[in-house]
Design an enzyme around this catalytic site. Structure first.
Site, mmCIF file in Angstrom:
data_model
loop_
_atom_site.group_PDB
_atom_site.id
_atom_site.type_symbol
_atom_site.label_atom_id
_atom_site.label_comp_id
_atom_site.label_asym_id
_atom_site.label_seq_id
_atom_site.Cartn_x
_atom_site.Cartn_y
_atom_site.Cartn_z
ATOM 1 N N ARG A 148 -14.061 -8.912 1.261
ATOM 2 C CA ARG A 148 -12.580 -8.575 0.998
ATOM 3 C C ARG A 148 -11.798 -9.894 1.491
ATOM 4 O O ARG A 148 -10.830 -10.156 0.591
ATOM 5 C CB ARG A 148 -12.072 -7.415 2.020
ATOM 6 C CG ARG A 148 -12.542 -6.034 1.445
ATOM 7 C CD ARG A 148 -11.782 -5.774 0.235
ATOM 8 N NE ARG A 148 -10.496 -5.595 0.134
ATOM 9 C CZ ARG A 148 -9.594 -4.614 0.304
ATOM 10 N NH1 ARG A 148 -10.378 -3.549 0.946
ATOM 11 N NH2 ARG A 148 -8.399 -4.518 0.272
ATOM 12 N N ARG A 208 0.778 -1.094 -0.046
ATOM 13 C CA ARG A 208 -0.006 -0.004 -0.029
ATOM 14 C C ARG A 208 0.783 1.334 0.001
ATOM 15 O O ARG A 208 1.480 1.365 1.001
ATOM 16 C CB ARG A 208 -0.803 -0.025 1.163
ATOM 17 C CG ARG A 208 -1.640 1.105 1.323
ATOM 18 C CD ARG A 208 -2.836 1.120 2.374
ATOM 19 N NE ARG A 208 -3.924 0.644 1.567
ATOM 20 C CZ ARG A 208 -5.090 0.640 2.192
ATOM 21 N NH1 ARG A 208 -5.582 1.353 3.376
ATOM 22 N NH2 ARG A 208 -6.171 -0.124 1.581
ATOM 23 N N GLN A 243 -9.737 -4.273 -3.756
ATOM 24 C CA GLN A 243 -11.083 -3.819 -3.520
ATOM 25 C C GLN A 243 -12.323 -4.345 -4.321
ATOM 26 O O GLN A 243 -13.191 -4.730 -4.070
ATOM 27 C CB GLN A 243 -11.086 -2.317 -3.103
ATOM 28 C CG GLN A 243 -12.515 -1.781 -2.833
ATOM 29 C CD GLN A 243 -12.882 -2.132 -1.309
ATOM 30 O OE1 GLN A 243 -12.240 -1.808 -0.396
ATOM 31 N NE2 GLN A 243 -14.002 -2.355 -1.045
ATOM 32 N N ASP A 289 -17.187 7.009 -2.035
ATOM 33 C CA ASP A 289 -16.081 6.853 -1.146
ATOM 34 C C ASP A 289 -15.834 8.201 -0.610
ATOM 35 O O ASP A 289 -16.389 9.151 -1.162
ATOM 36 C CB ASP A 289 -14.678 6.404 -2.142
ATOM 37 C CG ASP A 289 -13.661 6.102 -1.637
ATOM 38 O OD1 ASP A 289 -13.742 5.960 -0.256
ATOM 39 O OD2 ASP A 289 -12.600 5.918 -1.997
ATOM 40 N N HIS A 312 -7.169 0.703 -6.668
ATOM 41 C CA HIS A 312 -7.554 -0.027 -5.599
ATOM 42 C C HIS A 312 -7.952 -1.424 -6.064
ATOM 43 O O HIS A 312 -9.045 -1.848 -5.932
ATOM 44 C CB HIS A 312 -8.373 0.802 -4.564
ATOM 45 C CG HIS A 312 -8.419 0.151 -3.399
ATOM 46 N ND1 HIS A 312 -7.807 -0.984 -2.749
ATOM 47 C CD2 HIS A 312 -9.287 0.372 -2.127
ATOM 48 C CE1 HIS A 312 -7.882 -1.100 -1.645
ATOM 49 N NE2 HIS A 312 -8.924 -0.514 -1.038
ATOM 50 N N CYS A 321 -16.447 1.499 -0.183
ATOM 51 C CA CYS A 321 -15.208 0.590 -0.035
ATOM 52 C C CYS A 321 -14.986 0.868 1.683
ATOM 53 O O CYS A 321 -14.227 -0.238 2.126
ATOM 54 C CB CYS A 321 -13.955 0.953 -0.717
ATOM 55 S SG CYS A 321 -13.610 2.484 -0.283
HETATM 56 N N1 CP Z 1 -11.404 -0.220 1.861
HETATM 57 C C1 CP Z 1 -10.089 -0.384 2.166
HETATM 58 O O1 CP Z 1 -9.395 -0.571 1.599
HETATM 59 O O2 CP Z 1 -10.284 0.031 3.821
HETATM 60 P P1 CP Z 1 -8.619 0.067 4.453
HETATM 61 O O3 CP Z 1 -8.284 1.250 4.375
HETATM 62 O O4 CP Z 1 -9.080 -0.301 6.131
HETATM 63 O O5 CP Z 1 -7.533 -0.976 4.233
HETATM 64 N N1 NVA Z 2 -9.824 6.563 -1.463
HETATM 65 C C1 NVA Z 2 -9.576 6.082 -0.192
HETATM 66 C C2 NVA Z 2 -9.798 4.679 -0.246
HETATM 67 C C3 NVA Z 2 -9.612 4.129 1.257
HETATM 68 C C4 NVA Z 2 -9.696 2.713 1.469
HETATM 69 C C5 NVA Z 2 -8.397 6.567 -0.055
HETATM 70 O O1 NVA Z 2 -7.260 6.334 -0.732
HETATM 71 O O2 NVA Z 2 -7.954 6.911 1.234
#
Ligand code: CP
Ligand code: NVA
Length: 305
Positions: A292, A102, A132, A224, A129, A264
């Site tokens: 997930r 990440r 997801q 989101d 992502h 998400c």
């Molecule tokens: N939806 C998602 O990726 O959540 P987290 O940021 O908690 O991993």
């Molecule tokens: N768009 C959000 C998604 C979190 C899972 C972010 O990048 O923070």
């Protein structure tokens, strides 16, 4: 052979297989069947940003498949003290069987994948992502039983989640409408790629600043956060611009009666969505989060050999 999953496009040939096999794994897990296909395999998980779902689902998926996961924060790694991403990739390739990353920057995920001889999975970056989205389409399949002929309306920021969703909608042939405030549309490249994919199915990919157009008759309403991780500095400015894009009871009254609400998560209740919508009978957000776990399992099984 390694198989990186950096973009939804890395599942271009078999995205629906990920979805269907993910649903099979969910059923089989719920019936009590054991699956030890990743016996003694190890996943290194590098998280530059916070996570609840991605971390817990990947770690639990590895445990349930008989393997092990290591959580790594750059704060505690030499990467955080200047060791290069490329060297990190080479080192981890000699010890573990896969890497989940990440990252703030998409380019860094690409660089890690290039320097690693094992599969690298994008656990969210500034552009996409993908993991997801496997869970999201599993959830849509559970609720609606199909993808073609569905209208998915995404309302809010043209961000990483939106980009990946739009690509996947193009892949499976769902109509996809995204409504954002002016200046927050997805990047041109993602729109173009999604439209090209949609051609095969003669489905629609539409970008608008008018949420009414997007939500009218929708089967799925998705939102989101307005402020993604890494752009906290823009919070004040964005919250003002996005106010009328809140998914609330009035907005969803435009959708089909049996629409499903998706997010998400994490949700900022009272901003991009009201409690009334997030906790309504149409909301599938916790089923989506649970999926997930099973999505990660199919992803891991396909990329870790
Ligand atoms: N939806 C998602 O990726 O959540 P987290 O940021 O908690 O991993
Ligand atoms: N768009 C959000 C998604 C979190 C899972 C972010 O990048 O923070």
């Amino acid at each position: 052979m390694k198989r990186d999953i950096i973009s939804v496009l890395d599942m271009k040939e078999d995205f629906e297989k990920f979805v269907d096999e993910g649903l099979k794994l969910k059923k089989s897990f719920k019936s009590g069947k054991k699956d030890s296909s990743l016996d003694r395999k190890t996943l290194a998980m590098i998280f530059e940003k916070a996570s609840t779902r991605t971390r817990v689902s990947f770690e639990t998926a590895m445990t349930q498949l008989g393997g092990h996961a290591i959580y790594l924060s750059p704060r505690d790694m030499q990467m955080g003290r200047g060791e290069t991403i490329a060297d990190t990739g080479r080192v981890l390739s000699g010890m573990v069987d896969g890497i989940l990353y990440r990252a703030f920057e998409h380019e860094n995920v690409v660089e890690l994948a290039k320097s690693s001889s094992i599969s690298v999975i994008n656990g969210l970056d500034n552009l996409e992502h993908p993991t997801q989205i496997v869970a999201d389409f599993m959830t849509i399949k559970e609720a609606k039983g199909k993808f073609k002929g569905l209208k998915i309306a995404y309302v809010g920021d043209g961000n990483n989640t939106a980009n990946s969703l739009m690509l996947a909608a193009g892949l499976v042939g769902s109509d996809f409408w995204i409504a954002t405030p002016e200046g927050f549309e997805p990047k041109e490249k993602f729109i173009r790629d999604a439209k090209n994919l949609a051609k095969k199915h003669k489905s629609e990919i539409e970008v608008t600043n008018n949420f009414k157009e997007a939500v009218a008759g929708a089967d799925v309403v998705y939102t989101d956060v307005w402020v993604s991780m890494g752009e906290e500095g823009e919070k004040g400015k964005k919250e003002k611009k996005f106010r009328s894009f809140q998914v609330n009871e009035k907005m969803v009254s435009l959708a089909k009666d049996d629409y499903i609400f998706m997010h998400c998560l994490p949700a900022h209740r009272g901003l991009e969505v009201t409690n009334g919508v997030a906790d309504s009978k149409n909301s599938v957000i916790f089923q989506e989060a649970e999926n997930r776990l099973h999505a990660e399992k199919i992803i891991l099984k396909k990329v870790i050999k």
